[in-house]
Design a protein around this motif. Sequence first.
Motif, mmCIF file in Angstrom:
data_model
loop_
_atom_site.group_PDB
_atom_site.id
_atom_site.type_symbol
_atom_site.label_atom_id
_atom_site.label_comp_id
_atom_site.label_asym_id
_atom_site.label_seq_id
_atom_site.Cartn_x
_atom_site.Cartn_y
_atom_site.Cartn_z
ATOM 1 N N ALA A 418 0.837 -1.203 0.000
ATOM 2 C CA ALA A 418 0.000 0.000 0.000
ATOM 3 C C ALA A 418 0.871 1.253 0.000
ATOM 4 C CB ALA A 418 -0.922 -0.005 1.217
ATOM 5 N N LEU A 419 1.915 1.235 0.822
ATOM 6 C CA LEU A 419 2.821 2.385 0.883
ATOM 7 C C LEU A 419 3.513 2.598 -0.458
ATOM 8 C CD1 LEU A 419 4.081 4.548 2.754
ATOM 9 C CD2 LEU A 419 5.905 2.911 3.254
ATOM 10 N N GLU A 420 3.931 1.512 -1.078
ATOM 11 C CA GLU A 420 4.617 1.618 -2.369
ATOM 12 C C GLU A 420 3.696 2.183 -3.446
ATOM 13 O OE1 GLU A 420 7.489 -1.153 -5.187
ATOM 14 O OE2 GLU A 420 5.832 -2.109 -4.106
ATOM 15 N N LEU A 421 2.431 1.781 -3.433
ATOM 16 C CA LEU A 421 1.488 2.276 -4.432
ATOM 17 C C LEU A 421 1.259 3.785 -4.301
ATOM 18 C CD1 LEU A 421 -1.146 -0.609 -4.371
ATOM 19 C CD2 LEU A 421 0.415 -0.039 -6.249
ATOM 20 N N ILE A 422 1.465 4.306 -3.096
ATOM 21 C CA ILE A 422 1.298 5.748 -2.877
ATOM 22 C C ILE A 422 2.611 6.494 -3.051
ATOM 23 C CG2 ILE A 422 0.624 7.528 -1.205
ATOM 24 C CD1 ILE A 422 -1.186 5.427 0.116
ATOM 25 N N THR A 423 3.704 5.924 -2.526
ATOM 26 C CA THR A 423 4.962 6.676 -2.416
ATOM 27 C C THR A 423 6.084 6.178 -3.318
ATOM 28 O OG1 THR A 423 5.873 5.262 -0.667
ATOM 29 C CG2 THR A 423 4.415 7.068 0.024
ATOM 30 N N ASP A 424 5.917 5.013 -3.937
ATOM 31 C CA ASP A 424 6.961 4.384 -4.756
ATOM 32 C C ASP A 424 8.088 3.769 -3.929
ATOM 33 O OD1 ASP A 424 5.668 4.812 -7.131
ATOM 34 O OD2 ASP A 424 6.781 6.619 -7.655
ATOM 35 N N HIS A 425 7.912 3.620 -2.620
ATOM 36 C CA HIS A 425 8.881 2.861 -1.829
ATOM 37 C C HIS A 425 8.141 2.073 -0.755
ATOM 38 C CE1 HIS A 425 8.780 6.880 0.234
ATOM 39 N NE2 HIS A 425 8.561 6.097 1.274
ATOM 40 N N ARG A 426 8.795 1.022 -0.264
ATOM 41 C CA ARG A 426 8.135 0.083 0.644
ATOM 42 C C ARG A 426 8.610 0.212 2.088
ATOM 43 N NH1 ARG A 426 5.755 -4.217 -2.128
ATOM 44 N NH2 ARG A 426 5.976 -5.586 -0.304
ATOM 45 N N GLN A 427 9.639 0.995 2.326
ATOM 46 C CA GLN A 427 10.243 1.047 3.649
ATOM 47 C C GLN A 427 9.801 2.290 4.416
ATOM 48 O OE1 GLN A 427 12.012 -1.575 4.713
ATOM 49 N NE2 GLN A 427 11.635 -2.489 2.696
ATOM 50 N N LEU A 428 9.700 2.144 5.731
ATOM 51 C CA LEU A 428 9.417 3.293 6.586
ATOM 52 C C LEU A 428 10.611 4.238 6.582
ATOM 53 C CD1 LEU A 428 7.872 1.333 9.583
ATOM 54 C CD2 LEU A 428 6.636 2.939 8.125
ATOM 55 N N THR A 429 10.335 5.519 6.416
ATOM 56 C CA THR A 429 11.408 6.505 6.392
ATOM 57 C C THR A 429 10.984 7.757 7.153
ATOM 58 O OG1 THR A 429 12.719 7.985 4.977
ATOM 59 C CG2 THR A 429 10.571 7.308 4.126
ATOM 60 N N THR A 430 11.920 8.348 7.871
ATOM 61 C CA THR A 430 11.646 9.587 8.602
ATOM 62 C C THR A 430 11.955 10.825 7.766
ATOM 63 O OG1 THR A 430 13.879 9.615 9.551
ATOM 64 C CG2 THR A 430 12.153 8.496 10.826
ATOM 65 N N GLN A 431 12.434 10.640 6.545
ATOM 66 C CA GLN A 431 12.870 11.783 5.737
ATOM 67 C C GLN A 431 11.763 12.829 5.539
ATOM 68 O OE1 GLN A 431 12.074 12.588 2.268
ATOM 69 N NE2 GLN A 431 13.362 14.422 2.458
ATOM 70 N N PRO A 432 10.537 12.435 5.137
ATOM 71 C CA PRO A 432 9.487 13.457 4.990
ATOM 72 C C PRO A 432 9.142 14.147 6.311
ATOM 73 C CG PRO A 432 8.901 11.471 3.780
ATOM 74 C CD PRO A 432 10.069 11.121 4.645
ATOM 75 N N PHE A 433 9.164 13.401 7.408
ATOM 76 C CA PHE A 433 8.905 13.971 8.733
ATOM 77 C C PHE A 433 9.925 15.061 9.040
ATOM 78 C CE2 PHE A 433 9.240 14.248 13.306
ATOM 79 C CZ PHE A 433 7.961 14.001 13.802
ATOM 80 N N LEU A 434 11.192 14.744 8.844
ATOM 81 C CA LEU A 434 12.253 15.707 9.139
ATOM 82 C C LEU A 434 12.243 16.865 8.149
ATOM 83 C CD1 LEU A 434 15.085 13.156 10.009
ATOM 84 C CD2 LEU A 434 13.733 14.529 11.606
ATOM 85 N N GLU A 435 11.880 16.584 6.904
ATOM 86 C CA GLU A 435 11.787 17.653 5.903
ATOM 87 C C GLU A 435 10.688 18.643 6.273
ATOM 88 O OE1 GLU A 435 10.508 18.215 1.201
ATOM 89 O OE2 GLU A 435 11.129 16.235 1.915
ATOM 90 N N TYR A 436 9.553 18.125 6.699
ATOM 91 C CA TYR A 436 8.424 18.989 7.043
ATOM 92 C C TYR A 436 8.782 19.923 8.196
ATOM 93 C CZ TYR A 436 3.591 20.345 8.061
ATOM 94 O OH TYR A 436 2.437 21.061 8.270
ATOM 95 N N TYR A 437 9.490 19.383 9.182
ATOM 96 C CA TYR A 437 9.811 20.179 10.367
ATOM 97 C C TYR A 437 11.179 20.858 10.288
ATOM 98 C CZ TYR A 437 5.681 18.223 12.584
ATOM 99 O OH TYR A 437 4.389 17.885 12.882
#
Length: 457
Positions: A418-437
């Motif tokens: 499900a994550l891959e179908l939305i984001t194109d990757h399958r692994q949990l990542t904190t990168q967007p979290f850290l980018e947002y903040y």
Amino acid sequence: MRNTNLTPTQLKWIWNIWHDSVGPKVKVPFFKMVDLMNVAARRNGYRDAGEVWREELEIQNLEETVERLYSEIEPLYKYLHAVVRHKLHKKYGSDQIDLKGPIPTHLLGNMWGQDWSSLMNILNVDNIKDELNDKIKSRNATMEQMVLEAEDFYVSMGFPKMTEKFWKYSVFEKKGNVTFCHGTAANLFSDGDFRMHVCGEPNLYGFYVIHHEMGHIEYYMAYEKQPPMFQDGTNTAFHESIGDAIMHGVMTPQHLQRLSLLDDEKLFNNDTELYLILLQALEKIPEMPFALLIDKYRWKAFRNEIPFQQANKIYWDMNKRYRGVVPPEKRDERFFDIGAKFHVPDGTPYIRYFLSGILQMDIFKSLCSYTLLGRNPINKLENRFLPLQRCDIYGSKRAGEQLRRVLSLGSSIHWSTALELITDHRQLTTQPFLEYYQPVFKWLEEYIQQHNVHIGW
């Protein structure tokens, strides 16, 4: 406890009266529940009930994974902790706050110290939270009208409207002798029967709860046509993340201005943008170590690593380790302070909220990509077009279609698919979290350097 005009003595009394009244009554039943759940788990081939809880999420080596993810977020939390402690010291003085020590949890504006947004007014910035609350109240809108506004956001992205039964049976305000007021979305598994139960008020918190719970309901509606065994989220963390991913779009300056909650002159104001992100940081970032701790403690309990005679001491040792907070006064084993959190006596796993904090940012970033580019970025150069803090996903049918397509699959697919179908990757990542903040991190870093603030406890 959200009233920061109260004295430390008053805040301490409020904290004590709740924890003293609730926690001790929970302690013995909690350990009995642990024993019974372990018996059931072992009869079904598991080592303990904690393993059952973790299996639902279908994340290999979950305990190690969440520790790794938190280690990536922890520097941001420690910066926020350091600045908040410094500001609390200015407000209350050395009698209450040690500039190099943990923070007494009753001073953090929340019964459990997991949401620090009430402290916005001590940061010496425009209190955007009070401004938004005042704007919401000044409209004299009912809770039902606020639900309609939330529905409008989802519908603008191509999601269906709430059903006739939703409007007939949902409860939006406290009525009569209602005692259960925990925000809830319910799927009655009966031809469009989805309901929301909130004892809300027209304020910013009610605004958030409505959008969050509607995310659950849109998920229910999306997988309604699946076979019964697949009529569920791909896991509970994913289910929790949908409404909050949408909420990041709701909290953009553009949408708040669209709702007349933000004045026109503040629409392109950099300070306003920072304060909106800072408000969300105070709400979301302290929740991460709290959510981690609540289930790490219970996993230990299921493994019989929490002796009854040391149950409260271990809880506060873990609070100091992960959160840098302490109780307002010494707490002995007469008390069971973790039991004062609803989810503990209710037996509800909590690590889903930690994982949701990671997933919602990842999903939101991808919704931004579909909104602005029609797809996920295929190279890093395209990321320059994606300032997450200003990404207005309202009206984006492309983003909504992609998200709804995945939600409609329910639990028929693994969460990583499900994550891959939305984001194109399958692994949990904190990168967007850290980018947002990142703007918040920069602001905190500058404050720490300017005032020579100690980091850690």
